[in-house]
Structures are given as C-alpha cells and as structure tokens.
Motif scaffolding. Structure first.
Motif, PDB file in Angstrom:
ATOM      1  N   GLU A  34      -5.638   6.848  -7.882  1.00 27.72           N
ATOM      2  CA  GLU A  34      -5.208   7.788  -8.927  1.00 27.72           C
ATOM      3  C   GLU A  34      -3.805   8.237  -8.568  1.00 27.72           C
ATOM      4  OE1 GLU A  34      -7.976  10.839  -9.978  1.00 27.72           O
ATOM      5  OE2 GLU A  34      -9.679   9.489  -9.707  1.00 27.72           O
ATOM      6  N   THR A  35      -2.838   7.702  -9.292  1.00 31.51           N
ATOM      7  CA  THR A  35      -1.435   7.913  -8.948  1.00 31.51           C
ATOM      8  C   THR A  35      -0.616   8.087 -10.209  1.00 31.51           C
ATOM      9  OG1 THR A  35       0.362   7.053  -7.561  1.00 31.51           O
ATOM     10  CG2 THR A  35      -0.799   5.460  -8.943  1.00 31.51           C
ATOM     11  N   THR A  36       0.590   8.571 -10.039  1.00 32.12           N
ATOM     12  CA  THR A  36       1.566   8.659 -11.118  1.00 32.12           C
ATOM     13  C   THR A  36       2.923   8.283 -10.540  1.00 32.12           C
ATOM     14  OG1 THR A  36       0.379  10.470 -12.186  1.00 32.12           O
ATOM     15  CG2 THR A  36       2.661  10.169 -12.823  1.00 32.12           C
ATOM     16  N   THR A  46       0.456   5.023 -14.337  1.00 30.73           N
ATOM     17  CA  THR A  46      -0.640   5.845 -13.824  1.00 30.73           C
ATOM     18  C   THR A  46      -1.734   5.033 -13.141  1.00 30.73           C
ATOM     19  OG1 THR A  46      -1.707   5.818 -15.987  1.00 30.73           O
ATOM     20  CG2 THR A  46      -0.246   7.685 -15.523  1.00 30.73           C
ATOM     21  N   SER A  47      -1.413   3.816 -12.744  1.00 38.18           N
ATOM     22  CA  SER A  47      -2.413   3.006 -12.038  1.00 38.18           C
ATOM     23  C   SER A  47      -1.712   2.026 -11.112  1.00 38.18           C
ATOM     24  CB  SER A  47      -3.283   2.233 -13.036  1.00 38.18           C
ATOM     25  OG  SER A  47      -2.528   1.206 -13.664  1.00 38.18           O
ATOM     26  N   ILE A 113       0.477   9.658  -4.213  1.00 36.82           N
ATOM     27  CA  ILE A 113      -0.297  10.117  -5.369  1.00 36.82           C
ATOM     28  C   ILE A 113       0.624  10.504  -6.530  1.00 36.82           C
ATOM     29  CG2 ILE A 113      -2.376  10.790  -4.134  1.00 36.82           C
ATOM     30  CD1 ILE A 113      -1.392  13.670  -4.123  1.00 36.82           C
ATOM     31  N   LYS A 114       1.886  10.795  -6.213  1.00 30.75           N
ATOM     32  CA  LYS A 114       2.864  11.096  -7.260  1.00 30.75           C
ATOM     33  C   LYS A 114       4.237  10.684  -6.764  1.00 30.75           C
ATOM     34  CE  LYS A 114       4.642  14.843 -10.124  1.00 30.75           C
ATOM     35  NZ  LYS A 114       4.592  16.299 -10.351  1.00 30.75           N
TER      36      LYS A 114
END
Length: 130
Positions: A34-36, A46-47, A113-114
C-alpha cells in the motif's frame, strides 16, 4: 527500527541498484504494497504494479540508464533521497542527465509508503528532444 543516516543511505543505494539492474519489479519491490508515489505533482501511482509499469517505461526509453545517489537525509521514518538519472534515449539517442529528489515516508520494514518527488521536467524534455 528507526533508520539512521547510514541505514537510510543503504536503502537509497539499494533503490539505485534496483533501477540500474533494469528490473521493474525490483524497483517496485522497494515500495510497500500500500503505497503512493507522485512526481512533480502529477497523478499518484498507488500500487507496486503502477510503479513497475512506470519503471519499465523509463527502462525501455533508456536502455543504458544509471541512477545514482547524490544525498540522503533522514528523520525518524522520513527521508529525502536526492538522485541523478543518466542514459541515452532509445529513440533520439540523446544523452540525458537530470537530477531530482524524493521525500519518502517509510514503514517499519523500510519500504516506501509515500513518495513525493520533483525534477525539472522541461529540462528533461529538452534533453530528450535535442
């Protein structure tokens, strides 16, 4: 474990190696499930699959691409990763060199994650087109 500067540097160098191996899945694996990721304020990815597709596009456009680490800063699970991208564009054969940076928020496994990143897109396009 909260990363120190040396750990953050190892994470960033592993990210550079993933790009330089020309394996889009290796690049995507640097990110959490789960990333951005967003570059230059564009639409976020987002993946891991979207990140792998983006990496594959750059790898196709630059068969000899090399990504190098310029600098890294870290505070808790947040780091700034400054990089330089080099390679010859497959279609124009132009040598392209541009730098940028990303702000990363990391999880406990030190996966991204971001990511919010920036580079001079106009300069990049100019180098590709010349």
């Amino acid at each position: 474990m909260v990363p120190d500067v040396e750990t953050a540097r190892r994470v960033a160098l592993a990210h550079c190696r993933a790009w330089s191996t020309r394996d889009p899945k290796a690049v995507a694996s640097r990110y959490a499930v789960e990333t951005t990721m967003c570059m230059n304020g564009g639409d976020p990815m987002t993946s891991q699959a979207e990140i792998a597709a983006m990496a594959a596009g750059f790898m196709a456009d630059f068969p000899d691409l090399v990504l190098t680490l310029d600098n890294v800063l870290v505070a808790d699970y947040h780091m700034v990763y400054a990089w330089t991208f080099k390679g010859h564009h497959a279609e124009t054969r132009n040598y392209v060199r541009f730098s940028g940076w990303e702000e990363w928020d990391m999880d406990n496994e030190l996966k991204v994650i971001k990511s919010l990143g920036w580079y001079d897109a106009a300069d990049y396009e100019r180098q590709v087109a010349e």
